[in-house]
Design a protein around this motif. Structure first.
Motif: not given
Length: 122
Positions: A36-38, A47-51, A57-58, A104-108
């Motif tokens: 993530f970025r701020q 920004v991106a993620a991978i399982n 990647p997403y 996609y949510s930073s809260y998770e």
């Protein structure tokens, strides 16, 4: 899980950086990893993620085709290769871990690194 992000710095527009996120603690391979970025004055954004199983990647649309996310479960590390950087990529970048599939949510996300600053400027 403890996360340590590194690799940020100052780069000119069009340049490249590679961010790393080293994990320690529990079984790294069970966690989805995200970046993530701020930016100043803005909310933290995906920004991106991978399982956990290193599938596809997403990416958020603004970085598709420029950023590449990968993970090395043997080294407990994820990498974010950032090419063709733009001034709008300037932000503090955070890596995060989540048990199970990515979100996609930073809260998770359950665990966060300390952040590394990326500044794109001439």
């Amino acid at each position: 899980v403890q996360l340590q992000a590194s690799g940020g710095g100052l780069v000119q527009p069009g340049g490249s950086l590679r961010l790393s996120c080293a994990a320690s603690g529990r079984a790294f391979s069970n966690y989805a990893m995200g970046w993530f970025r701020q930016a100043p004055g803005k909310e933290r954004e995906f920004v991106a993620a991978i399982n956990w199983n290193s599938g596809t990647p997403y990416y958020t649309v603004p970085v598709k085709g420029r950023f590449t996310l990968s993970r090395d479960n043997a080294k407990n590390t994820v990498y974010l290769q950032m090419n063709s950087l733009k001034p709008e990529d300037t932000a503090v970048y955070y890596c995060a871990a989540r048990l199970g599939r990515f979100s996609y949510s930073s809260y998770e996300y359950d665990y966060w690194g300390q952040g590394t600053l990326v500044t794109v400027s001439s």
